[in-house]
Design an enzyme around this catalytic site. Structure first.
Site: not given
Length: 288
Positions: A112, A162, A267
């Site tokens: 990530d 990604r 989030r």
């Protein structure tokens, strides 16, 4: 009450819980990438504990026969990358241990991306890991001004990238801050990746960008196995099923672990648009 809501977006707290969710999704034709929640470890022993958790998870996936459809997503800050002394070296060593466990199980690993200050270190660790594990993937954030150039550098054969919009609140000096600018940057990066020789992983819930990815893949002669979509667990599940049903490779990002509250609140806090996305997910029929 919060736990009940979060269960919709977090695949449990323990390995057996997330493996069970992975089994259900793969049986429905999906692929999964699993993220053990937690970042910014403050001691080396904590970081080694995260490594050991991933090694146990990967072994479980292998025993469950899910390796071909699963991978692990890791954050370098959870693996010692943010430690004040030798952080980069610890992150490389512990991530290498995870990659070795993934190779033994038949899984893959994607790193990530975190905030803009970590990009150079993350890409340096990626470069070193790919000398031994060329299949290691990396996330790039389209919102950063530099990312188009990074996409060009990484669009080579075998390179798994990604592409995400970016979830961190970045200054305008390094990133696009307007929503439309970010969308345009994402599409620009997507054009670079689709025209290259690597393997694009298109991580978006935006219907317009999903359509753009399909069109760009077709225009560049890519088949169903030459790129994939990625979406978060619990968000637009109907769309995930639709894309998988149409023959696209659809990978679901499965977060799990005891730090679910931190993940959930981050989030919502990262961008106001996430609140709208969450609200939409509760509309009748939105999740199943």
């Amino acid at each position: 009450m919060t736990r009940q809501v979060v269960r919709r977006f977090v695949a449990g707290e323990e390995n057996d819980e997330v493996v069970a969710v992975a089994r259900r999704l793969t049986a429905a034709g999906m692929h999964v990438t699993i993220d053990h929640l937690g970042e910014d470890t403050t001691t080396l022993s904590q970081a080694e504990g995260v490594r050991d958790t991933y090694r146990a998870l990967l072994a479980s996936l292998g025993r469950a026969g899910l390796a071909a459809s699963a991978e692990a997503s890791v954050k370098l800050s959870a693996l010692g990358g943010s430690l004040p002394v030798d952080g980069r070296d610890h992150a490389y060593r512990l991530t290498r241990d995870i990659c070795a466990a993934a190779a033994a199980a038949g899984c893959a690993v994607t790193i990530d991306m975190e905030d803009h200050s970590t990009v150079d270190t993350t890409l340096a660790v990626l470069h070193d890991l790919r000398a031994e594990f060329p299949w290691v993937g990396v996330a790039l954030q389209a919102c950063l001004h530099r990312t188009v150039s990074d996409c060009r550098d990484l669009a080579y054969a075998g390179s798994r990238v990604r592409l995400v919009k970016g979830a961190y609140a970045e200054p305008a000096s390094v990133a696009h801050v307007r929503s439309r600018q970010v969308d345009d940057a994402f599409e620009h990066c997507l054009r670079v990746l689709m025209a290259g020789d690597g393997y694009p992983m298109v991580a978006t819930h935006d219907p317009r960008l999903v359509d753009s990815a399909i069109r760009l893949a077709r225009d560049n002669g890519r088949g169903a196995g030459d790129f994939e979509f990625q979406m978060l667990y619990g968000i637009r599940a109907n769309e995930q099923a639709r894309l998988a049903g149409e023959g696209h490779r659809m990978r679901v990002y499965l977060p799990y672990g005891h730090d679910w509250y931190g993940y959930f609140t981050r989030r919502l806090a990262e961008k106001p648009a996430n609140l709208l996305l969450l609200a939409r997910s509760f509309a009748p029929g939105a999740a199943n």
